[in-house]
Design a protein around this motif. Structure first.
Motif, PDB file in Angstrom:
ATOM      1  N   PHE A 102       0.844  -1.299  -0.022  1.00  0.00           N
ATOM      2  CA  PHE A 102       0.096  -0.054  -0.151  1.00  0.00           C
ATOM      3  C   PHE A 102       0.867   1.402   0.014  1.00  0.00           C
ATOM      4  N   LYS A 103       2.041   0.942  -0.162  1.00  0.00           N
ATOM      5  CA  LYS A 103       3.097   2.229  -0.070  1.00  0.00           C
ATOM      6  C   LYS A 103       3.444   2.619  -1.393  1.00  0.00           C
ATOM      7  N   SER A 104       3.576   3.863  -1.909  1.00  0.00           N
ATOM      8  CA  SER A 104       3.960   4.270  -3.008  1.00  0.00           C
ATOM      9  C   SER A 104       5.401   4.617  -3.150  1.00  0.00           C
ATOM     10  N   TYR A 139       1.238   9.171  -0.946  1.00  0.00           N
ATOM     11  CA  TYR A 139       2.390   8.307  -0.279  1.00  0.00           C
ATOM     12  C   TYR A 139       2.086   6.816  -0.468  1.00  0.00           C
ATOM     13  N   MET A 140       0.484   6.616  -0.524  1.00  0.00           N
ATOM     14  CA  MET A 140       0.171   5.468  -0.375  1.00  0.00           C
ATOM     15  C   MET A 140      -0.366   4.695  -1.950  1.00  0.00           C
ATOM     16  N   HIS A 141      -0.265   3.485  -2.071  1.00  0.00           N
ATOM     17  CA  HIS A 141      -0.747   3.084  -3.552  1.00  0.00           C
ATOM     18  C   HIS A 141      -1.999   2.384  -3.292  1.00  0.00           C
ATOM     19  N   SER A 142      -2.966   2.963  -4.131  1.00  0.00           N
ATOM     20  CA  SER A 142      -4.228   2.413  -4.316  1.00  0.00           C
ATOM     21  C   SER A 142      -5.146   3.210  -5.254  1.00  0.00           C
ATOM     22  N   ALA A 191      -4.241   0.563 -10.457  1.00  0.00           N
ATOM     23  CA  ALA A 191      -4.505   1.610  -9.132  1.00  0.00           C
ATOM     24  C   ALA A 191      -3.822   2.953  -9.480  1.00  0.00           C
ATOM     25  N   HIS A 192      -4.299   4.091  -9.249  1.00  0.00           N
ATOM     26  CA  HIS A 192      -3.507   5.438  -9.358  1.00  0.00           C
ATOM     27  C   HIS A 192      -4.380   6.072  -8.612  1.00  0.00           C
ATOM     28  N   MET A 193      -3.699   7.384  -8.270  1.00  0.00           N
ATOM     29  CA  MET A 193      -4.399   8.509  -7.523  1.00  0.00           C
ATOM     30  C   MET A 193      -4.559   9.768  -8.554  1.00  0.00           C
ATOM     31  N   THR A 194      -5.498  10.536  -8.393  1.00  0.00           N
ATOM     32  CA  THR A 194      -5.511  11.734  -9.017  1.00  0.00           C
ATOM     33  C   THR A 194      -5.722  12.676  -8.182  1.00  0.00           C
ATOM     34  N   THR A 195      -5.406  14.104  -8.660  1.00  0.00           N
ATOM     35  CA  THR A 195      -5.671  15.120  -7.517  1.00  0.00           C
ATOM     36  C   THR A 195      -6.032  16.539  -8.115  1.00  0.00           C
ATOM     37  N   PRO A 255      -4.509  -3.279  -2.823  1.00  0.00           N
ATOM     38  CA  PRO A 255      -4.593  -1.865  -3.386  1.00  0.00           C
ATOM     39  C   PRO A 255      -5.417  -1.552  -4.712  1.00  0.00           C
ATOM     40  N   ASP A 256      -5.637  -2.720  -5.602  1.00  0.00           N
ATOM     41  CA  ASP A 256      -6.568  -2.604  -6.598  1.00  0.00           C
ATOM     42  C   ASP A 256      -8.040  -2.600  -6.280  1.00  0.00           C
ATOM     43  N   ASP A 257      -8.314  -2.854  -5.167  1.00  0.00           N
ATOM     44  CA  ASP A 257      -9.800  -2.878  -4.657  1.00  0.00           C
ATOM     45  C   ASP A 257      -9.783  -1.877  -3.635  1.00  0.00           C
ATOM     46  N   THR A 258      -9.019  -0.824  -3.509  1.00  0.00           N
ATOM     47  CA  THR A 258      -8.844  -0.015  -2.283  1.00  0.00           C
ATOM     48  C   THR A 258      -9.091   1.404  -2.793  1.00  0.00           C
ATOM     49  N   PHE A 259      -9.939   2.159  -2.063  1.00  0.00           N
ATOM     50  CA  PHE A 259      -9.811   3.635  -2.655  1.00  0.00           C
ATOM     51  C   PHE A 259      -9.855   4.491  -1.535  1.00  0.00           C
TER      52      PHE A 259
END
Lengths: 287, 591
Positions: A10-12, A60-63, B430-434, A42-46
């Motif tokens: 879960f860490k980026s 800083y997290m990966h998801s 998985a990715h973030m956006t902002t 991570p692929d199922d976490t938001f």
């Protein structure tokens, strides 16, 4: 879910820009541990984050994650969860994000009781804007914008949550890594809105609510005869004792989450490539 | 004798005006007649003047006119409010036994029908049916077969049991009989012909709601506000049939963020609001746009600024939608021009939002929202609905869009500006956006080069849409005419009817109705080909006219109406004729 997920998944690879010693490091580690130990991927976490030092956590997290506007993280998390209840939704923010600009949403998210967790990194200060009073700052806490202190009583997040009908209300300390992770894990597992206020000290701008202060003053409810399923015990802990508590203050085991109450169970991303079957009935209604 | 018939019921809010008017509109629709309705109403639960107006004809009707043939007046004020539109031979139905109506004076040239509405209703089973007695009286005066009213009453009260339906049908007959017996010597001169056609009757908000479900929308979050609430009320109880859900949020700030969350989770999501709500949503709008989230934001415009005239018509939010928010970020603005268009453009709005990963303002206005209009049901052909989701990548194709270390690029810089999109739950996506400026991975950046690349990429989506989509105006009138009239949004119907009125006066114009405000059709050639160009819109400053002048570098004549009432066909015809007749460049139209 696969059991081989480690919390470091879960860490980026982004390097946190939090000040060395910031409480948010511990808060985030506990969140990652709790997500992994509850079998999430991570692929199922938001993750949804607001604005402020705390808001950087999604980076800083990966998801799957959204870093939103100030104070509106809870509504975003609500939408994510209702559109796809299979996702694990965790909302993170600070005391400013949650109890000042976002206070209205906090109250309504609590009473809506959507099945997600809300982790507030409460450092009782505005850190990113370099040290102004926050809604949880002490009445006499002197800052550049409040030279004689805010002269207003601080918001009591536990009390707000209880009054709004909260079904899981807890508090933890980022430096007590094991207890913090356990409490967040319970919030995730709770069937409803799992709220954890985390004491997450600001080492740069808050010289009152320090690690030392919390270490000395924290009382763990587990070490008392506190019954978290007893509303009166919760009221007493929140209103009467004046102590800084760690642990699950209140938990309603029979709580029914919003998704269950409203029968929201579909992944709404799945739609046909034309109008859905039966759509013509909608036209017929207008005869 | 006109080919259309104009009918109204008016009284105080709380008198059941809306529901009575809707029943009569339904009866006309069931009789195979076209219907176009409008409402005069105030933002209060009781008191004040309110009216429901129906224009009906065998041919399609698309506008109000300044003529009233039959008025059911429950209060003296109802007559005063409509004096200008009543004419020689207009019929006024009223209850002279009602205390407030005892001293009512009906102008000599009109036909007053004094019908004891309350007494007859009580005899039929209850005073509450007083308005239905009036409907029966109206059927007699307009020579409209009452069995159509029976059918509408069945639809309205069917779920309350057959006794209620029968009582209402009895009450209607009591009104009909009373007029037949007491005014046997009167010739009213109206004859509402029936046809075999089957029509559906719906308003713009309902058409938007239906279009949303047809177009794959499964999630709605909103906060009640006039005149957008009907969208939410329509979806509630219907969208659930297809696994969808409606959330009533605590405010508009929350509503748009909840909808944004649902859209990030992969749902086709929408919120609907009006001016004050648009203002509140504007900050998050910027986040939606820069995070490249597909979202439909429906703005049912009303008169502003601030609380303005909440129950009055205006097209004043164009600039707010085009330019609202700090910074610069592209958005689409669609403006359906009719009730049926509300359905079609809503479906399109969801497709555009996903294909270009962009927020789409879908803007109707109060006129469209509250107008009930008849259509051939084939107008809403569900089999013709197509869903296009754009560049969604799945677990197989995600690798194409990953960096060497497996990180997904939600904001990949592409030639057409459209980046790949993974729905949460997709492995490897998985990715973030902002809302911060970000790199291809969605990570914050302040690197000047990447900033420019991302700004340009977002802007390129608009160029791509211009190439791939048909953002065409709707063409009416004489394409070879010297003069050109332009409208956007809801003024199309009034202008289409105005074309006929102008034609009768020997004035021929070309008329383009524009449903796409941004990106919008290139009007340069049409404007260049015209001797004179007239832009008619319901606002004071001519926001669309400004755009036309900007695009075409040509001054246009402006017709602006901002008294809170939509254009009527006849007044618009007068205004266009006047604009073409002299050298003034701005014509203000007030009822």
């Amino acid at each position: 879910m696969s059991s081989d997920v480690r919390f470091t998944d879960f860490k980026s690879d982004a390097q946190p820009t939090w000040c060395p010693g910031c409480g948010d490091f511990g808060t985030m580690n506990g969140m990652m541990k709790a997500l992994a130990s509850t079998g999430n991927h991570p692929d199922d976490t938001f993750i949804v984050a607001g604005i402020g030092c705390s808001g950087k956590i999604g980076t800083y997290m990966h998801s799957y994650a959204l870093h939103g506007v100030h104070g509106r993280a809870l509504p975003v998390g609500t939408g994510v969860k209702l559109a796809n209840p299979d996702l694990e939704v965790m909302v993170a923010g600070g005391d400013g994000d949650g109890y000042s600009i976002g206070a209205g949403h906090f109250v309504h998210a609590v009473r809506r009781n959507v099945d997600m967790s809300y982790i507030v990194m409460d450092n009782r200060i505005y850190g990113l804007t370099k040290g102004q009073a926050s809604p949880t700052s002490r009445e006499d806490f002197e800052t550049a914008t409040t030279p004689e202190g805010p002269k207003q009583p601080p918001v009591n997040p536990m009390a707000l949550a209880l009054a709004a009908g909260g079904t899981f209300i807890a508090q933890s300390f980022s430096s007590d890594a094991q207890r913090h992770a356990e409490i967040v894990q319970e919030a995730i597992e709770h069937d409803g809105f799992g709220f954890v206020n985390v004491f997450s000290p600001c080492v740069t701008f808050n010289d009152v609510d320090t690690y030392e202060y919390f270490r000395d003053s924290l009382v763990d409810v587990e070490e008392s005869d506190h019954d978290p399923t007893d509303r009166d015990d919760a009221k007493e802990a929140i209103f009467e004792t004046g102590a800084e508590y760690q642990g699950v203050i209140y938990r309603e085991d029979e709580a029914v989450s919003y998704t269950e109450q409203h029968g929201v169970d579909a992944n709404m991303a799945d739609i046909p490539d034309g109008a859905p079957d039966g759509a013509t009935d909608l036209v017929r209604e207008f005869y | 004798m006109y080919s259309d018939f104009n009918w109204a019921i008016g009284g105080e809010a709380g008198d059941g005006i809306n529901s009575t008017g809707k029943i009569f509109a339904q009866a006309l629709s069931r009789a195979g007649r076209h219907v176009f309705t409008s409402k005069d109403f105030a933002s209060r639960i009781r008191g004040g003047y309110t009216a429901y107006k129906i224009r009906t004809a065998v041919e399609p009707v698309e506008s109000i006119v300044d003529r009233l043939d039959l008025l059911i007046a429950l209060t003296p004020r109802t007559i005063d409010e409509n004096l200008d539109d009543l004419h020689e031979g207009s019929v006024i139905v009223y209850d002279g036994e009602r205390t407030t109506m005892q001293n009512v004076e009906i102008p000599d040239e009109m036909l007053g029908l004094d019908v004891p509405l309350k007494r007859l209703a009580e005899e039929a089973g209850g005073a509450i049916m007083r308005n239905v007695v009036a409907l029966g009286a109206a059927c007699e005066a307009a020579a409209f077969p009452i069995d159509n009213l029976d059918s509408a009453l069945q639809k309205r009260f069917g779920d309350k049991g057959s006794a209620i339906v029968e009582n209402n049908q009895t009450a209607a007959r009591a009104g009909q009989d009373y007029v037949r017996d007491s005014y046997a010597d009167r010739e009213f001169g109206y004859d509402l012909e029936c046809t075999d056609a089957d029509y559906v009757l719906l308003n713009g908000d309902e058409a938007i709601g239906m279009g949303a479900i047809a177009g794959g929308c499964r999630f709605y979050a909103g906060y009640p506000i006039t005149p957008a609430t009907d969208v939410m009320e329509y979806l509630t109880g219907r969208i659930e049939r297809w696994g969808g859900h409606v959330v009533q949020a605590e405010d508009e700030l929350s509503a748009i963020n909840i909808a944004l969350g649902a859209a990030r989770a992969g749902a086709r999501a929408m919120t609907a609001t009006s001016g004050p709500g648009i203002d509140l949503m504007t900050e998050t709008f910027g986040l939606v746009a820069t995070s490249e989230t597909p979202l439909v934001i429906c703005n049912v415009m009303r008169s502003g600024p601030s609380t303005g005239m909440p129950t009055k018509q205006e097209q004043g939010d164009l600039n707010a939608m085009l330019y609202g928010g700090h910074g610069e970020v592209p958005r689409f603005v669609l403006a359906p021009t009719t009730v049926a268009e509300c359905f079609h453009r809503t479906v399109e709005a969801f497709n555009l939002a996903e294909k270009y990963q962009i927020p789409v303002y879908l803007t109707a206005d109060l006129s469209l929202a509250v107008t009930e209009q008849t259509y051939d049901p084939d107008e809403f052909d569900m089999d013709a609905v197509e869903i296009a989701r754009g560049r969604v990548v799945d677990e197989e194709s995600v690798a194409e869009w990953q960096a060497d270390d497996g990180k997904f690029k939600p904001h990949a810089v592409t030639e057409d500006g459209v980046s790949p999109r993974t729905i949460p739950g997709t492995s490897g996506g998985a990715h973030m956006t902002t809302g911060l400026e970000h790199d291809e991975f969605g990570r914050r950046t302040e690197d000047g080069g990447m900033r420019v690349e991302q700004v340009d990429k977002r802007a390129r989506k608009v160029d791509t849409a211009r190439e791939r989509e048909a953002f065409e105006p709707r063409e009416f009138g004489d394409p070879a005419a010297d003069d050109l009239v332009l409208t956007w949004g809801s003024s199309e119907g009034a202008m289409r009817e105005a074309l006929e009125l102008l034609d009768e006066r020997g004035v021929s114009v070309r008329f383009l109705s524009v449903p796409y405000v941004y990106p919008r059709p290139d009007l340069t050639e049409a404007v260049a080909a015209a001797d004179r160009v007239v832009v008619a819109e319901c606002n004071a400053t001519g926001q669309f006219a400004d755009l036309v002048e900007y695009d075409t570098l040509t001054r246009v004549e402006r017709i602006n109406k901002y008294d809170g009432v939509r254009f009527a066909a006849d007044e618009l015809a007068d205004a266009v004729a006047a604009a073409l007749d002299d050298d003034t460049t701005t014509t203000e139209v007030h009822a």
